[in-house]
Design a protein around this motif. Structure first.
Motif, PDB file in Angstrom:
ATOM      1  N   UNK A  18      -1.816  -4.327  -7.841  1.00 25.28           N
ATOM      2  CA  UNK A  18      -1.261  -4.234  -6.487  1.00 25.28           C
ATOM      3  C   UNK A  18      -2.346  -3.646  -5.594  1.00 25.28           C
ATOM      4  N   UNK A  19      -2.646  -4.305  -4.492  1.00 27.14           N
ATOM      5  CA  UNK A  19      -3.662  -3.825  -3.548  1.00 27.14           C
ATOM      6  C   UNK A  19      -2.957  -3.350  -2.290  1.00 27.14           C
ATOM      7  N   UNK A  20      -3.205  -2.109  -1.915  1.00 29.02           N
ATOM      8  CA  UNK A  20      -2.580  -1.560  -0.716  1.00 29.02           C
ATOM      9  C   UNK A  20      -3.633  -0.993   0.214  1.00 29.02           C
ATOM     10  N   UNK A  21      -3.307  -0.945   1.492  1.00 31.50           N
ATOM     11  CA  UNK A  21      -4.171  -0.288   2.468  1.00 31.50           C
ATOM     12  C   UNK A  21      -4.061   1.214   2.213  1.00 31.50           C
ATOM     13  N   UNK A  28      -1.569  -5.457   0.595  1.00 27.14           N
ATOM     14  CA  UNK A  28      -2.454  -6.514   1.102  1.00 27.14           C
ATOM     15  C   UNK A  28      -2.827  -7.521   0.017  1.00 27.14           C
ATOM     16  N   UNK A  29      -2.247  -7.379  -1.162  1.00 28.70           N
ATOM     17  CA  UNK A  29      -2.504  -8.340  -2.221  1.00 28.70           C
ATOM     18  C   UNK A  29      -1.833  -7.905  -3.512  1.00 28.70           C
ATOM     19  N   UNK A  30      -1.587  -8.855  -4.391  1.00 25.52           N
ATOM     20  CA  UNK A  30      -0.984  -8.564  -5.686  1.00 25.52           C
ATOM     21  C   UNK A  30      -1.287  -9.708  -6.636  1.00 25.52           C
ATOM     22  N   UNK A  31      -1.222  -9.427  -7.908  1.00 22.75           N
ATOM     23  CA  UNK A  31      -1.437 -10.485  -8.880  1.00 22.75           C
ATOM     24  C   UNK A  31      -1.145 -10.021 -10.291  1.00 22.75           C
ATOM     25  N   UNK A  50      -7.783  -9.409  -1.029  1.00 16.53           N
ATOM     26  CA  UNK A  50      -7.391  -8.562   0.098  1.00 16.53           C
ATOM     27  C   UNK A  50      -8.059  -9.039   1.386  1.00 16.53           C
ATOM     28  N   UNK A  51      -9.324  -9.417   1.308  1.00 20.87           N
ATOM     29  CA  UNK A  51     -10.039  -9.909   2.490  1.00 20.87           C
ATOM     30  C   UNK A  51      -9.463 -11.239   2.970  1.00 20.87           C
ATOM     31  N   UNK A  52      -9.141 -12.124   2.041  1.00 23.16           N
ATOM     32  CA  UNK A  52      -8.612 -13.438   2.410  1.00 23.16           C
ATOM     33  C   UNK A  52      -7.222 -13.344   3.033  1.00 23.16           C
ATOM     34  N   UNK A  53      -6.396 -12.449   2.533  1.00 25.00           N
ATOM     35  CA  UNK A  53      -5.020 -12.351   3.017  1.00 25.00           C
ATOM     36  C   UNK A  53      -4.864 -11.508   4.282  1.00 25.00           C
ATOM     37  N   UNK A  54      -5.775 -10.579   4.512  1.00 25.56           N
ATOM     38  CA  UNK A  54      -5.589  -9.666   5.638  1.00 25.56           C
ATOM     39  C   UNK A  54      -6.640  -9.810   6.733  1.00 25.56           C
TER      40      UNK A  54
END
Length: 72
Positions: A18-21, A28-31, A50-54
């Motif tokens: 899980x990627x969070x700010x 900002x992302x998960x997988x 995270x860069x692609x989605x946000x």
């Protein structure tokens, strides 16, 4: 992580990432990560997602001990 039981030698799961700010906790992302890879081998992919989605390119990563030696 491995868990042993009398009737079952080992159980292996799938890791989740899980990627969070950092400041506001916005996700900002998960997988899911098949074959339960070492944490350090997943960091580049996490940054890319995270860069692609946000549309924001992360500059730092705040990670747990599993990334020791992989982050400078």
């Amino acid at each position: 992580m491995e868990k042993g039981k009398a009737r079952k030698a080992y159980e292996f799961g799938v890791s989740a990432s899980i990627r969070t700010a950092h400041k506001d906790g916005l996700v900002v992302g998960a997988g899911s990560l098949p074959r339960n890879p070492c944490d350090g081998h997943t960091l580049a992919e996490a940054f890319e997602q995270a860069a692609a989605l946000s549309d924001v390119h992360p500059e730092i990563a705040v990670v747990d001990f599993g990334y020791k030696g992989m982050v400078s």
